[in-house]
Every structure is written in structure tokens, then in C-alpha cells.
Design a protein around this motif. Structure first.
Motif, PDB file in Angstrom:
ATOM      1  N   HIS A   1       0.838  -1.205   0.000  1.00 12.10           N
ATOM      2  CA  HIS A   1       0.000   0.000   0.000  1.00 12.10           C
ATOM      3  C   HIS A   1       0.868   1.248   0.000  1.00 12.10           C
ATOM      4  CE1 HIS A   1      -3.731  -2.113   1.217  1.00 12.10           C
ATOM      5  NE2 HIS A   1      -2.930  -2.877   1.931  1.00 12.10           N
ATOM      6  N   ARG A   2       0.271   2.346  -0.419  1.00 10.67           N
ATOM      7  CA  ARG A   2       0.879   3.659  -0.212  1.00 10.67           C
ATOM      8  C   ARG A   2       0.637   4.029   1.249  1.00 10.67           C
ATOM      9  NH1 ARG A   2       1.431   6.846  -5.156  1.00 10.67           N
ATOM     10  NH2 ARG A   2       1.350   8.648  -3.808  1.00 10.67           N
ATOM     11  N   GLY A   3       1.436   4.921   1.784  1.00 11.73           N
ATOM     12  CA  GLY A   3       1.312   5.312   3.181  1.00 11.73           C
ATOM     13  C   GLY A   3      -0.014   5.938   3.542  1.00 11.73           C
ATOM     14  N   ASP A   4      -0.686   6.547   2.568  1.00  7.82           N
ATOM     15  CA  ASP A   4      -1.952   7.222   2.835  1.00  7.82           C
ATOM     16  C   ASP A   4      -3.170   6.439   2.343  1.00  7.82           C
ATOM     17  OD1 ASP A   4      -1.459   7.482   0.131  1.00  7.82           O
ATOM     18  OD2 ASP A   4      -1.911   9.618   0.048  1.00  7.82           O
ATOM     19  N   CYS A   5      -3.032   5.144   2.124  1.00  6.62           N
ATOM     20  CA  CYS A   5      -4.115   4.331   1.569  1.00  6.62           C
ATOM     21  C   CYS A   5      -5.266   4.182   2.558  1.00  6.62           C
ATOM     22  CB  CYS A   5      -3.593   2.949   1.183  1.00  6.62           C
ATOM     23  SG  CYS A   5      -4.881   1.871   0.490  1.00  6.62           S
ATOM     24  N   ALA A   6      -6.464   4.488   2.098  1.00 10.75           N
ATOM     25  CA  ALA A   6      -7.656   4.354   2.933  1.00 10.75           C
ATOM     26  C   ALA A   6      -8.016   2.892   3.181  1.00 10.75           C
ATOM     27  CB  ALA A   6      -8.831   5.063   2.265  1.00 10.75           C
ATOM     28  N   ALA A   7      -7.532   1.988   2.340  1.00 18.00           N
ATOM     29  CA  ALA A   7      -7.848   0.568   2.488  1.00 18.00           C
ATOM     30  C   ALA A   7      -6.846  -0.163   3.377  1.00 18.00           C
ATOM     31  CB  ALA A   7      -7.886  -0.106   1.112  1.00 18.00           C
ATOM     32  N   TYR A   8      -5.796   0.519   3.799  1.00 17.91           N
ATOM     33  CA  TYR A   8      -4.762  -0.118   4.619  1.00 17.91           C
ATOM     34  C   TYR A   8      -5.258  -0.271   6.051  1.00 17.91           C
ATOM     35  CZ  TYR A   8      -0.303  -0.884   6.955  1.00 17.91           C
ATOM     36  OH  TYR A   8       0.706  -1.400   7.716  1.00 17.91           O
ATOM     37  N   PRO A   9      -5.311  -1.506   6.560  1.00 14.93           N
ATOM     38  CA  PRO A   9      -5.851  -1.726   7.903  1.00 14.93           C
ATOM     39  C   PRO A   9      -4.876  -1.401   9.033  1.00 14.93           C
ATOM     40  CG  PRO A   9      -5.186  -3.806   6.960  1.00 14.93           C
ATOM     41  CD  PRO A   9      -4.988  -2.752   5.891  1.00 14.93           C
ATOM     42  N   GLY A  10      -3.637  -1.114   8.720  1.00 14.40           N
ATOM     43  CA  GLY A  10      -2.637  -0.838   9.743  1.00 14.40           C
ATOM     44  C   GLY A  10      -2.000  -2.130  10.231  1.00 14.40           C
TER      45      GLY A  10
END
Length: 54
Positions: free
Chosen positions: A11-20
Motif C-alpha cells: 500500500h501507499r502510506g496514505d491508503c484508505a484501504a490499509y488496515p494498519g
């Protein structure tokens, strides 16, 4: 029977789909990861587009 494997998503660092729950990697490491068959780019943020631009 072997378990199905889910590919790792990049993911990109600012991805809204990234769950962390992971961490950030360098651009060089991301380029290497994109060459690995078990890693796929996120279809939402499309990190490969940013990696190929310089």
C-alpha cells in the motif's frame, strides 16, 4: 491439501484501504517487493504508479 495463500498487499502510506498493523518500507524495498510473486499492489491506492515515477 495445502492451505490457500493470500498475497501480501503493498500500500501507499496514505491508503484508505490499509488496515494498519505493519510498517513503512523504503522506496527501494518497495520496488524489490513488487518483483516478488507473493506481493501484489493494492488495487485501491495503486502504489506501483508512484514507484515508477521519478
Amino acid at each position: 491439501m495445502s492451505p490457500s495463500r493470500t498475497p501480501a498487499l503493498l500500500h501507499r502510506g496514505d491508503c484508505a484501504a490499509y488496515p494498519g498493523g505493519g510498517g513503512y518500507i523504503s522506496r527501494d524495498d518497495a520496488l524489490i517487493a513488487m518483483e516478488m510473486p507473493e506481493v501484489e499492489p493494492c488495487r485501491v491506492c495503486q502504489p506501483e504508479k508512484g514507484l515508477t515515477q521519478r
